[in-house]
Scaffold this motif. Structure first.
Motif, PDB file in Angstrom:
ATOM      1  N   ASP A  10      12.259   2.634   6.755  1.00 41.81           N
ATOM      2  CA  ASP A  10      12.319   1.394   7.495  1.00 41.81           C
ATOM      3  C   ASP A  10      11.756   1.635   9.034  1.00 41.81           C
ATOM      4  O   ASP A  10      10.943   0.819   9.523  1.00 41.81           O
ATOM      5  CB  ASP A  10      13.517   0.427   7.572  1.00 41.81           C
ATOM      6  N   ALA A  11      12.565   2.500   9.571  1.00 43.65           N
ATOM      7  CA  ALA A  11      12.045   2.997  10.789  1.00 43.65           C
ATOM      8  C   ALA A  11      10.779   3.456  10.822  1.00 43.65           C
ATOM      9  O   ALA A  11       9.903   3.204  11.868  1.00 43.65           O
ATOM     10  CB  ALA A  11      12.923   4.020  11.279  1.00 43.65           C
ATOM     11  N   LEU A  12      10.214   4.163  10.135  1.00 41.65           N
ATOM     12  CA  LEU A  12       8.662   4.647  10.002  1.00 41.65           C
ATOM     13  C   LEU A  12       7.604   3.819  10.140  1.00 41.65           C
ATOM     14  O   LEU A  12       6.593   3.638  10.373  1.00 41.65           O
ATOM     15  CB  LEU A  12       8.633   5.810   9.022  1.00 41.65           C
ATOM     16  N   TYR A  13       8.285   2.571   9.142  1.00 42.32           N
ATOM     17  CA  TYR A  13       7.345   1.504   8.787  1.00 42.32           C
ATOM     18  C   TYR A  13       7.149   0.753  10.174  1.00 42.32           C
ATOM     19  O   TYR A  13       6.150  -0.027  10.475  1.00 42.32           O
ATOM     20  CB  TYR A  13       7.797   0.511   7.781  1.00 42.32           C
ATOM     21  N   ASP A  14       8.158   0.432  10.743  1.00 39.90           N
ATOM     22  CA  ASP A  14       8.290  -0.344  11.995  1.00 39.90           C
ATOM     23  C   ASP A  14       7.337   0.360  13.028  1.00 39.90           C
ATOM     24  O   ASP A  14       6.468  -0.104  13.845  1.00 39.90           O
ATOM     25  CB  ASP A  14       9.754  -0.549  12.569  1.00 39.90           C
ATOM     26  N   TYR A  15       7.233   1.898  12.986  1.00 38.95           N
ATOM     27  CA  TYR A  15       6.489   2.386  13.737  1.00 38.95           C
ATOM     28  C   TYR A  15       4.972   2.298  13.354  1.00 38.95           C
ATOM     29  O   TYR A  15       4.075   2.125  14.541  1.00 38.95           O
ATOM     30  CB  TYR A  15       6.852   4.131  13.917  1.00 38.95           C
ATOM     31  N   LEU A  16       4.632   2.216  12.276  1.00 38.84           N
ATOM     32  CA  LEU A  16       3.320   1.963  11.694  1.00 38.84           C
ATOM     33  C   LEU A  16       2.859   0.959  12.066  1.00 38.84           C
ATOM     34  O   LEU A  16       1.784   0.601  12.829  1.00 38.84           O
ATOM     35  CB  LEU A  16       3.258   2.051  10.291  1.00 38.84           C
ATOM     36  N   LEU A  17       3.732  -0.227  12.214  1.00 32.83           N
ATOM     37  CA  LEU A  17       3.243  -1.626  12.498  1.00 32.83           C
ATOM     38  C   LEU A  17       3.049  -1.868  14.009  1.00 32.83           C
ATOM     39  O   LEU A  17       2.116  -2.218  14.647  1.00 32.83           O
ATOM     40  CB  LEU A  17       4.289  -2.550  12.296  1.00 32.83           C
ATOM     41  N   GLU A  47      -0.216  -5.281   7.453  1.00 37.80           N
ATOM     42  CA  GLU A  47      -0.986  -4.065   7.487  1.00 37.80           C
ATOM     43  C   GLU A  47      -2.075  -4.308   6.517  1.00 37.80           C
ATOM     44  O   GLU A  47      -3.223  -3.545   6.689  1.00 37.80           O
ATOM     45  CB  GLU A  47      -0.198  -2.900   7.636  1.00 37.80           C
ATOM     46  N   GLN A  48      -1.855  -4.937   5.098  1.00 39.58           N
ATOM     47  CA  GLN A  48      -2.888  -4.970   4.213  1.00 39.58           C
ATOM     48  C   GLN A  48      -3.776  -5.862   4.757  1.00 39.58           C
ATOM     49  O   GLN A  48      -5.193  -5.692   4.488  1.00 39.58           O
ATOM     50  CB  GLN A  48      -2.427  -5.420   3.009  1.00 39.58           C
ATOM     51  N   GLY A  49      -3.498  -7.083   5.228  1.00 40.35           N
ATOM     52  CA  GLY A  49      -4.624  -7.738   5.884  1.00 40.35           C
ATOM     53  C   GLY A  49      -5.474  -7.272   6.680  1.00 40.35           C
ATOM     54  O   GLY A  49      -6.600  -7.468   6.685  1.00 40.35           O
ATOM     55  N   GLN A  50      -4.872  -6.545   7.775  1.00 42.96           N
ATOM     56  CA  GLN A  50      -5.706  -5.931   8.616  1.00 42.96           C
ATOM     57  C   GLN A  50      -6.402  -4.834   8.159  1.00 42.96           C
ATOM     58  O   GLN A  50      -7.804  -4.620   8.669  1.00 42.96           O
ATOM     59  CB  GLN A  50      -4.505  -5.280   9.997  1.00 42.96           C
ATOM     60  N   PHE A  51      -6.036  -4.072   7.076  1.00 49.91           N
ATOM     61  CA  PHE A  51      -6.802  -3.151   6.406  1.00 49.91           C
ATOM     62  C   PHE A  51      -7.957  -3.790   5.753  1.00 49.91           C
ATOM     63  O   PHE A  51      -9.320  -3.372   5.968  1.00 49.91           O
ATOM     64  CB  PHE A  51      -6.112  -2.449   5.434  1.00 49.91           C
ATOM     65  N   MET A  52      -7.844  -4.999   5.042  1.00 48.87           N
ATOM     66  CA  MET A  52      -9.099  -5.418   4.431  1.00 48.87           C
ATOM     67  C   MET A  52      -9.988  -5.880   5.535  1.00 48.87           C
ATOM     68  O   MET A  52     -11.276  -6.099   5.293  1.00 48.87           O
ATOM     69  CB  MET A  52      -8.390  -6.849   3.599  1.00 48.87           C
TER      70      MET A  52
END
Length: 222
Positions: A10-17, A47-52
Motif C-alpha cells: 500500500d505504501a509503495l502504491y501511494d508512492y507510485l500515485l 493510474e490505468q486511466g493515465q496510462f491509456m
C-alpha cells in the motif's frame, strides 16, 4: 535491478500515485462518485486511466472505440488526450450509469468528442463495419461482459488500422485465471482470450500488470 515485476505494498502504491498521477479534478470527482455505487469495482484504477491516455497520445490517435463505458472514467481519460477533432465511439447498455458519465463529460468539455451508443456492443461494432469503417480506428479499449470478449476482440481488430492498438481489461481477473476450480463462463472467457491473443500472429502483444491486468495487442501490417 529486478528480473520480475515487484509487488506493490500500500505504501509503495501511494508512492507510485504521488510521483506519477496527474489526475484532473473532474476525473477525481467522477472516480469518487463512482466509488459510492454498488458496482464501483468496475471502475478502472486512476493510474490505468493515465496510462491509456499516454498510449493514445503516443499513437497520435484520433478515432477510438470503447466497449464498456460504465460511468465514463476511461472514456474521459481518453477524450482529454485526444486532439480537438478526435472522437470516441463509446458502447454501453446501462442508461443510468451513462447518465453519470455524460454529466462529467460535459463538465470537462469533451462531450462532443464522445459518441455514446446505448446498445449491445456487438451490434454497434457490426454497424460500424457495415458503414465501411473497417481499418479506420486507432485505439480500442475492451472492458465489458467477459463472455463476449472474443467477439469484441475480433470486431475491434477489423475496425483498427494497421499499427492500431487494442487494450483488453481484467485479464488477470484478480488472480483467478490461475484458480482451476473457477470454471464459470467469465473466467473461462478471460483465459481463452489471453491464450488467443498471446498466440495470434495478427498482433504483437504484451500483458501489463496494471489494474486487474491489461492485455495490449498492436495490429500488425498486412
Amino acid at each position: 535491478m529486478a528480473n520480475r515485476t515487484i509487488d506493490l505494498s500500500d505504501a509503495l502504491y501511494d508512492y507510485l500515485l504521488a510521483h506519477s498521477l496527474n489526475e484532473p479534478a473532474v476525473m477525481r470527482r467522477l472516480r469518487e462518485e463512482t466509488a459510492t455505487l454498488p458496482l464501483s469495482i468496475m471502475q478502472i484504477a486512476p493510474e490505468q486511466g493515465q496510462f491509456m491516455a499516454l498510449l493514445v497520445r503516443l499513437l497520435g490517435a484520433k478515432r477510438c472505440i470503447e466497449v464498456g463505458t460504465f460511468t465514463g472514467y476511461s472514456a474521459l481519460a481518453v477524450a482529454l488526450a485526444l486532439p480537438p477533432e478526435g472522437r470516441i465511439v463509446a458502447c454501453d447498455v446501462n442508461a443510468e450509469t451513462a447518465a453519470v458519465a455524460k454529466r462529467y463529460w460535459q463538465e470537462a468539455g469533451v462531450d462532443k468528442k464522445i459518441d455514446l451508443r446505448l446498445a449491445p456492443a456487438v451490434e454497434t461494432l457490426e454497424a460500424l463495419l457495415a458503414n465501411g469503417e473497417a481499418g479506420t480506428y486507432d485505439f480500442a479499449f475492451i472492458d465489458a461482459d467477459k463472455s463476449n470478449y472474443d467477439s469484441y476482440y475480433e470486431l475491434s481488430l477489423q475496425l483498427l488500422r494497421p499499427g492500431g492498438l487494442i487494450a483488453i481489461d481484467n485479464v488477470l481477473w484478480g488472480g483467478d485465471v490461475l484458480d482451476l476450480d473457477r470454471t464459470d463462463s467469465d473466467t473461462l472467457a478471460i483465459r481463452a482470450i489471453n491464450t488467443k491473443v498471446s498466440g495470434d500472429s495478427r498482433v504483437h502483444c504484451s500483458l501489463i500488470p496494471i489494474g486487474d491486468g491489461l492485455m495490449l495487442a498492436r495490429k500488425q501490417s498486412a
